[in-house]
Design a protein around this motif. Structure first.
Motif, PDB file in Angstrom:
ATOM      1  N   ALA A 184      -2.822   5.142   1.708  1.00 30.12           N
ATOM      2  CA  ALA A 184      -3.815   5.574   0.724  1.00 30.12           C
ATOM      3  C   ALA A 184      -3.695   4.825  -0.598  1.00 30.12           C
ATOM      4  N   VAL A 185      -2.666   3.984  -0.771  1.00 29.82           N
ATOM      5  CA  VAL A 185      -2.618   3.146  -1.975  1.00 29.82           C
ATOM      6  C   VAL A 185      -3.722   2.096  -1.947  1.00 29.82           C
ATOM      7  N   PHE A 186      -4.339   1.870  -0.785  1.00 30.52           N
ATOM      8  CA  PHE A 186      -5.452   0.936  -0.668  1.00 30.52           C
ATOM      9  C   PHE A 186      -6.771   1.711  -0.677  1.00 30.52           C
ATOM     10  N   GLY A 187      -7.794   1.088  -1.203  1.00 25.99           N
ATOM     11  CA  GLY A 187      -9.113   1.704  -1.217  1.00 25.99           C
ATOM     12  C   GLY A 187     -10.200   0.667  -1.137  1.00 25.99           C
ATOM     13  N   THR A 188     -11.393   1.118  -0.847  1.00 22.16           N
ATOM     14  CA  THR A 188     -12.542   0.234  -0.693  1.00 22.16           C
ATOM     15  C   THR A 188     -12.838  -0.524  -1.982  1.00 22.16           C
ATOM     16  N   PRO A 189     -13.394  -1.754  -1.839  1.00 24.17           N
ATOM     17  CA  PRO A 189     -13.725  -2.459  -0.586  1.00 24.17           C
ATOM     18  C   PRO A 189     -12.497  -3.056   0.079  1.00 24.17           C
ATOM     19  N   LEU A 190     -12.462  -2.985   1.410  1.00 24.03           N
ATOM     20  CA  LEU A 190     -11.316  -3.433   2.182  1.00 24.03           C
ATOM     21  C   LEU A 190     -11.731  -4.501   3.186  1.00 24.03           C
ATOM     22  N   PRO A 191     -10.874  -5.480   3.427  1.00 20.46           N
ATOM     23  CA  PRO A 191     -11.126  -6.401   4.544  1.00 20.46           C
ATOM     24  C   PRO A 191     -10.856  -5.696   5.863  1.00 20.46           C
ATOM     25  N   ASP A 192     -11.331  -6.261   6.948  1.00 24.35           N
ATOM     26  CA  ASP A 192     -11.087  -5.655   8.260  1.00 24.35           C
ATOM     27  C   ASP A 192      -9.592  -5.603   8.578  1.00 24.35           C
ATOM     28  N   VAL A 193      -8.867  -6.653   8.180  1.00 26.55           N
ATOM     29  CA  VAL A 193      -7.416  -6.704   8.368  1.00 26.55           C
ATOM     30  C   VAL A 193      -6.789  -7.001   7.009  1.00 26.55           C
ATOM     31  N   ILE A 194      -5.850  -6.149   6.594  1.00 24.32           N
ATOM     32  CA  ILE A 194      -5.261  -6.263   5.259  1.00 24.32           C
ATOM     33  C   ILE A 194      -3.997  -7.122   5.323  1.00 24.32           C
ATOM     34  N   PRO A 195      -3.951  -8.223   4.580  1.00 21.78           N
ATOM     35  CA  PRO A 195      -2.733  -9.037   4.532  1.00 21.78           C
ATOM     36  C   PRO A 195      -1.736  -8.465   3.528  1.00 21.78           C
ATOM     37  N   ASP A 196      -0.525  -8.990   3.549  1.00 24.94           N
ATOM     38  CA  ASP A 196       0.530  -8.462   2.684  1.00 24.94           C
ATOM     39  C   ASP A 196       0.244  -8.647   1.197  1.00 24.94           C
ATOM     40  N   ASP A 197      -0.555  -9.643   0.840  1.00 31.02           N
ATOM     41  CA  ASP A 197      -0.802  -9.906  -0.573  1.00 31.02           C
ATOM     42  C   ASP A 197      -2.070  -9.226  -1.093  1.00 31.02           C
ATOM     43  N   PHE A 198      -2.662  -8.330  -0.298  1.00 25.65           N
ATOM     44  CA  PHE A 198      -3.857  -7.616  -0.741  1.00 25.65           C
ATOM     45  C   PHE A 198      -3.476  -6.552  -1.765  1.00 25.65           C
ATOM     46  N   ALA A 199      -4.220  -6.489  -2.868  1.00 20.35           N
ATOM     47  CA  ALA A 199      -3.849  -5.608  -3.983  1.00 20.35           C
ATOM     48  C   ALA A 199      -4.194  -4.149  -3.690  1.00 20.35           C
ATOM     49  N   PRO A 200      -3.270  -3.222  -3.953  1.00 19.88           N
ATOM     50  CA  PRO A 200      -3.594  -1.800  -3.851  1.00 19.88           C
ATOM     51  C   PRO A 200      -4.701  -1.424  -4.839  1.00 19.88           C
ATOM     52  N   ASN A 201      -5.514  -0.460  -4.412  1.00 21.25           N
ATOM     53  CA  ASN A 201      -6.638  -0.026  -5.246  1.00 21.25           C
ATOM     54  C   ASN A 201      -7.041   1.377  -4.786  1.00 21.25           C
ATOM     55  N   PRO A 202      -6.200   2.382  -5.062  1.00 19.01           N
ATOM     56  CA  PRO A 202      -6.422   3.701  -4.471  1.00 19.01           C
ATOM     57  C   PRO A 202      -7.731   4.329  -4.913  1.00 19.01           C
ATOM     58  N   ARG A 203      -8.315   5.107  -3.983  1.00 23.09           N
ATOM     59  CA  ARG A 203      -9.543   5.833  -4.251  1.00 23.09           C
ATOM     60  C   ARG A 203      -9.341   7.339  -4.157  1.00 23.09           C
ATOM     61  N   THR A 204      -8.085   7.763  -4.094  1.00 28.91           N
ATOM     62  CA  THR A 204      -7.757   9.188  -4.102  1.00 28.91           C
ATOM     63  C   THR A 204      -6.595   9.421  -5.057  1.00 28.91           C
ATOM     64  N   SER A 205      -6.474  10.640  -5.523  1.00 30.76           N
ATOM     65  CA  SER A 205      -5.348  10.986  -6.394  1.00 30.76           C
ATOM     66  C   SER A 205      -4.025  10.837  -5.657  1.00 30.76           C
ATOM     67  N   TYR A 206      -4.007  11.209  -4.396  1.00 32.65           N
ATOM     68  CA  TYR A 206      -2.791  11.043  -3.588  1.00 32.65           C
ATOM     69  C   TYR A 206      -2.364   9.580  -3.547  1.00 32.65           C
ATOM     70  N   GLY A 207      -3.318   8.686  -3.284  1.00 32.04           N
ATOM     71  CA  GLY A 207      -2.999   7.266  -3.250  1.00 32.04           C
ATOM     72  C   GLY A 207      -2.494   6.765  -4.590  1.00 32.04           C
ATOM     73  N   ALA A 208      -3.104   7.237  -5.680  1.00 34.58           N
ATOM     74  CA  ALA A 208      -2.660   6.831  -7.007  1.00 34.58           C
ATOM     75  C   ALA A 208      -1.237   7.305  -7.274  1.00 34.58           C
ATOM     76  N   GLN A 209      -0.929   8.535  -6.869  1.00 33.36           N
ATOM     77  CA  GLN A 209       0.415   9.076  -7.094  1.00 33.36           C
ATOM     78  C   GLN A 209       1.457   8.308  -6.290  1.00 33.36           C
ATOM     79  N   LYS A 210       1.128   7.946  -5.063  1.00 33.09           N
ATOM     80  CA  LYS A 210       2.062   7.171  -4.251  1.00 33.09           C
ATOM     81  C   LYS A 210       2.255   5.766  -4.811  1.00 33.09           C
ATOM     82  N   LEU A 211       1.196   5.164  -5.315  1.00 30.82           N
ATOM     83  CA  LEU A 211       1.315   3.823  -5.886  1.00 30.82           C
ATOM     84  C   LEU A 211       2.204   3.838  -7.131  1.00 30.82           C
ATOM     85  N   ILE A 212       2.066   4.854  -7.957  1.00 29.10           N
ATOM     86  CA  ILE A 212       2.944   4.970  -9.128  1.00 29.10           C
ATOM     87  C   ILE A 212       4.393   5.093  -8.681  1.00 29.10           C
TER      88      ILE A 212
END
Length: 331
Positions: A127-155
């Motif tokens: 959930a640290v990732f959020g739209t827009p997303l590629p079909d397959v996420i590589p290791d260097d793709f930047a997190p961009n959470p779209r939920t509070s849960y994802g934001a809390q985990k990213l912190i």
């Protein structure tokens, strides 16, 4: 070696405990003592060779967090969290448990001092990732959470990386795939239906499907998740540098793929127990989650998980259903 599991009363915590007691080693080090902590009193399994202690601990209390580190465990698994659906509907609860609780245990480690630097395994989330997303996420793709849960985990991930940079701990954050099939009662996670549409029909019970069958997601089974955690506890973290968060191996599958695997194992009568019940909140949350990864960093470090839903279902039947299906579910 002394090991601490925070969130030990949860499903993954219990299975991790069982695996540690079965093997009695992590990497090449023998486990001599294991402390199980949770807000609900963990039930300690019997062990003749590993000293087991438990505590009812609320990490939102800084003093309670400090009490967990005074015995200086060499490995700490931090599994405790409020799940995604709860964190989205109750912002204060998510902030208190997922953010303040993580900060408190990290501060407790820092305040222990005197060269104390444990391996700290933090369970993060896709959930640290959020739209827009590629079909397959590589290791260097930047997190961009779209939920509070994802934001809390990213912190939490950022804090683990910073504390590791400072030499206060040797941390690794695992962006676990969605764990499926979760045994037991459903929880409040937005992802809970992924397990429910398999777990309930395998037990001869009806299950609700809140999203479109073509919804695709990234999965691992409970066995795979425990293996990922144990590997993280002993792997050489030098290749991570200061990027301490890892995308992990898993299975990219649609809901339709899950149902097809269920039919192969349990037949059409099991599939007939799944009923569509659209839920806009769940659909919106899940639609912002990743569909597939290319977890090259984790693979290069030896992380592995399951490779098919048939494998996941077979493990669930073996571990949770005594190795066989109820007669009315046999195809």
């Amino acid at each position: 070696m002394k090991v601490l599991i925070i969130g030990a009363a949860g499903m993954i915590g219990r299975k991790l405990t069982d695996a540690i007691l079965r093997d009695q080693v992590i990497g090449d080090r023998r486990v001599e003592a294991l402390h199980l902590a949770d807000v609900i009193a963990p039930v300690p399994p019997a062990s003749d060779s590993v000293k087991i202690t438990t505590s009812t601990t609320d990490l939102t209390d800084p003093a309670a967090a400090r009490a967990l580190t005074v015995w200086r465990p060499e490995v700490i698994f931090h599994l405790a969290a409020v799940v995604s659906g709860q964190a989205e509907t109750d912002l204060d609860l998510g902030l208190t448990v997922n953010l303040d609780g993580t900060r408190n245990i990290l501060d407790a480690i820092r305040q222990t001092g005197e060269g104390y630097c444990p391996r700290f395994v933090f369970t993060s989330s896709l959930a640290v990732f959020g739209t827009p997303l590629p079909d397959v996420i590589p290791d260097d793709f930047a997190p961009n959470p779209r939920t509070s849960y994802g934001a809390q985990k990213l912190i939490g991930e950022i804090l683990v990386s910073d504390f590791s940079r400072r030499g206060l701990l040797d941390g690794i954050s695992l962006r676990l795939p969605t764990i499926c099939i979760r045994p037991g009662a459903p929880n409040a996670a937005a992802s809970g239906f992924f397990s429910g549409i398999l777990r309930e029909p395998l037990a001869g019970l009806p299950a609700a499907l809140p999203v479109d069958p073509e919804t695709r997601h990234w999965f691992a089974g409970p066995r795979g998740a425990v293996g990922l955690l144990l590997h993280a506890a002993s792997v050489d973290t030098a290749p991570l540098g200061h990027r301490r968060a890892l995308n992990l191996p898993g299975i990219s599958a649609t809901v339709a793929d899950q149902i097809a695997a269920l039919e192969r194992v349990a037949g059409p009568r099991a599939v007939a127990l799944i009923r569509p019940e659209p839920d806009p909140l769940v659909r919106d949350i899940v639609s912002a989650w990743p569909r597939a990864f290319a977890p090259d960093r984790a693979l290069s470090m030896g992380f592995t998980a399951e490779t098919s839903f048939d494998e996941i279902i077979a493990a669930h039947i073996e571990d949770e259903l005594g190795g066989s299906l109820p007669l009315h579910d046999v195809p």
